[in-house]
Structures are given as structure tokens and as C-alpha cells.
Enzyme design. Structure first.
Site, PDB file in Angstrom:
ATOM      1  N   ASP A  50     -11.631 -16.264   8.543  1.00 18.43           N
ATOM      2  CA  ASP A  50     -10.424 -17.000   7.801  1.00 18.43           C
ATOM      3  C   ASP A  50     -10.807 -19.041   8.011  1.00 18.43           C
ATOM      4  OD1 ASP A  50      -8.158 -18.847   7.572  1.00 18.43           O
ATOM      5  OD2 ASP A  50      -7.460 -18.691   9.897  1.00 18.43           O
TER       6      ASP A  50
ATOM      7  N   CYS B 186      -2.183 -11.807   6.000  1.00 16.75           N
ATOM      8  CA  CYS B 186      -2.957 -13.053   6.794  1.00 16.75           C
ATOM      9  C   CYS B 186      -1.945 -13.269   7.043  1.00 16.75           C
ATOM     10  CB  CYS B 186      -3.572 -13.941   5.704  1.00 16.75           C
ATOM     11  SG  CYS B 186      -3.189 -15.219   4.692  1.00 16.75           S
TER      12      CYS B 186
ATOM     13  N   CYS C  80      -3.713 -19.199   2.972  1.00 21.45           N
ATOM     14  CA  CYS C  80      -4.928 -19.407   2.287  1.00 21.45           C
ATOM     15  C   CYS C  80      -5.653 -17.830   1.561  1.00 21.45           C
ATOM     16  CB  CYS C  80      -5.948 -19.319   3.646  1.00 21.45           C
ATOM     17  SG  CYS C  80      -5.893 -21.043   3.835  1.00 21.45           S
ATOM     18  N   ARG C  81      -6.244 -16.612   2.274  1.00 26.48           N
ATOM     19  CA  ARG C  81      -6.797 -15.297   2.164  1.00 26.48           C
ATOM     20  C   ARG C  81      -5.631 -14.511   1.488  1.00 26.48           C
ATOM     21  NH1 ARG C  81      -8.391 -14.141   8.251  1.00 26.48           N
ATOM     22  NH2 ARG C  81      -5.618 -15.427   8.571  1.00 26.48           N
ATOM     23  N   SER C  82      -4.345 -14.523   1.543  1.00 27.36           N
ATOM     24  CA  SER C  82      -3.430 -12.993   1.072  1.00 27.36           C
ATOM     25  C   SER C  82      -3.034 -14.212  -0.353  1.00 27.36           C
ATOM     26  CB  SER C  82      -2.417 -13.430   2.419  1.00 27.36           C
ATOM     27  OG  SER C  82      -1.400 -14.055   2.476  1.00 27.36           O
TER      28      SER C  82
ATOM     29  N   ASN D 172      -0.625 -16.797   4.854  1.00 21.12           N
ATOM     30  CA  ASN D 172      -0.204 -16.961   3.962  1.00 21.12           C
ATOM     31  C   ASN D 172      -0.285 -19.012   2.748  1.00 21.12           C
ATOM     32  OD1 ASN D 172       2.980 -16.132   1.802  1.00 21.12           O
ATOM     33  ND2 ASN D 172       0.726 -15.812   1.227  1.00 21.12           N
TER      34      ASN D 172
HETATM   35  P1  4NP Z   1      -4.488 -17.892   6.428  1.00 16.17           P
HETATM   36  O1  4NP Z   1      -4.759 -19.028   7.045  1.00 16.17           O
HETATM   37  O2  4NP Z   1      -4.030 -17.440   7.731  1.00 16.17           O
HETATM   38  O3  4NP Z   1      -5.464 -17.111   5.275  1.00 16.17           O
HETATM   39  O4  4NP Z   1      -3.780 -18.244   5.189  1.00 16.17           O
HETATM   40  C1  4NP Z   1      -4.604 -20.492   7.769  1.00 16.17           C
HETATM   41  C2  4NP Z   1      -3.470 -20.549   7.221  1.00 16.17           C
HETATM   42  C3  4NP Z   1      -3.296 -21.851   7.930  1.00 16.17           C
HETATM   43  C4  4NP Z   1      -3.249 -21.696   9.651  1.00 16.17           C
HETATM   44  C5  4NP Z   1      -4.141 -20.741  10.133  1.00 16.17           C
HETATM   45  C6  4NP Z   1      -5.072 -19.613   9.172  1.00 16.17           C
HETATM   46  N1  4NP Z   1      -2.441 -22.499  10.989  1.00 16.17           N
HETATM   47  O5  4NP Z   1      -3.266 -22.287  12.137  1.00 16.17           O
HETATM   48  O6  4NP Z   1      -2.162 -23.348  10.277  1.00 16.17           O
END
Ligand code: 4NP
Length: 166
Positions: free
Chosen positions: A130, A15, A20-22, A18
Site C-alpha cells: 500500500d 484494493c 491508489c492501487r486498484s 480504491n
Molecule cells: P489503496 O490505498 O487501497 O491502494 O486505495 C489506500 C487508500 C486509502 C486508505 C488506505 C489505503 N485509507 O486508509 O484511507
């Protein structure tokens, strides 16, 4: 099959951050693979470097825990060149992640790049939204989609002839 103890199947979920989703996908996939006896290696990474070394988001840890899966020990890392040689399947959580992977992929990679929902009948190409800027409900929604996606991946890999754990 080339024998040895290495798994032929190695899956990397990707994702953006790294955190939340992955990480949820990694945890859910590992549990589903164990349950179905699928022998494989699993990991996750982000296309971005904002959260290097961080534990998954507390909301992701909480929703996984609610489903009996512990992801608290994971630590965020960025996708690296060697991933395209170590993993047989690299699975993006949304379209931008997939494009980011395509842009980085070395010409001679053998890894198959896809999206999580590509394994689910009728939902090919669907992104996992997201949840980072969302609320607990957004994490619930992401978990539901991810759970469906990882189960479908385990079934697909078994159908494609992945070896079973003995
Ligand atoms: P992820 O979510 O891609 O599912 O881990 C996010 C985590 C952090 C950010 C964006 C999306 N960020 O902008 O910091």
C-alpha cells in the site's frame, strides 16, 4: 462462448480504498488489454468505504499519466454483492484484500478470486504494498509491480482462450 456482445472476460481489481492501487491496476490493465486486442470489461473497487466517490489519489493519477494512462475519471466505490456475479475474475492487490473478498463472496459465485501477482511466474501470492502512507517512490514501486502483474494477466487470459477484439 455464448455469442452476443458481452465480454466473457470481466476483471475487477480490488484494493482497500480504491484510490491508489486498484485504480492504477484498472488503468494499466485496460491499456495493456487494448494493446494486445483482448476483449474484456474492466473495473476496480475497494473493500473499504472511506473514499466513496473520490477521484484516485493525485499521486496515482500522476504516475499513471507519466506512463501515458489517464485514470483521473475514475471514482471510488466499494465492492458489492453483484460484483461476484458480474465479474469472471476478481483480482486482489494484497492478501488482506483477498481475505476481505473471500469473506464477502456469496456461496454461488462463479468469479475466480486471485491476487494480482498470481499470474507472474515465481511471484505468486506477492502483495502490492500500500503506497498511501508512502512517498512518490512508493507509488513508483507500486506502479512497476502493477504493470508487471497486469501484463501477465492479459497474457494469461489470452492463453486461456479469451476472445480477441475484432
Ligand atoms: P489503496 O490505498 O487501497 O491502494 O486505495 C489506500 C487508500 C486509502 C486508505 C488506505 C489505503 N485509507 O486508509 O484511507
Amino acid at each position: 462462448m455464448h455469442g452476443g456482445i458481452d465480454h466473457d472476460i470481466a476483471v475487477l481489481f480490488v484494493c482497500l480504498g480504491n484510490i491508489c492501487r486498484s485504480p492504477m491496476a484498472e488503468g494499466a490493465f485496460r491499456a495493456a488489454a487494448r494493446e494486445r486486442g483482448l476483449a474484456c470489461t474492466v473495473d476496480s473497487a475497494g473493500t473499504a468505504s472511506y473514499h466513496l466517490g473520490h477521484q484516485p489519489d493525485p499521486r496515482a493519477i500522476a504516475i499513471a499519466e507519466k506512463h501515458g494512462i489517464d485514470i483521473a475519471g475514475q471514482s471510488a466505490r466499494q465492492v458489492e454483492r453483484n460484483d461476484f456475479y458480474r465479474f469472471s475474475h476478481i483480482v486482489a492487490l494484497d492478501r488482506a484484500n483477498l481475505e476481505g473478498l473471500r469473506a464477502r463472496a456469496p456461496r454461488d459465485t462463479l468469479a475466480r478470486l486471485s491476487m494480482l501477482m498470481d499470474a507472474v511466474d515465481g511471484r505468486r501470492g506477492e502483495p502490492v504494498a500500500d503506497p498511501y502512507y508512502g512517498d512518490a517512490e512508493a507509488f513508483e514501486a507500486a506502479w512497476s509491480v502493477i504493470a508487471l502483474g497486469v501484463d501477465a494477466w492479459v497474457e494469461r487470459l489470452l492463453r486461456e482462450g479469451a476472445s480477441l477484439r475484432v
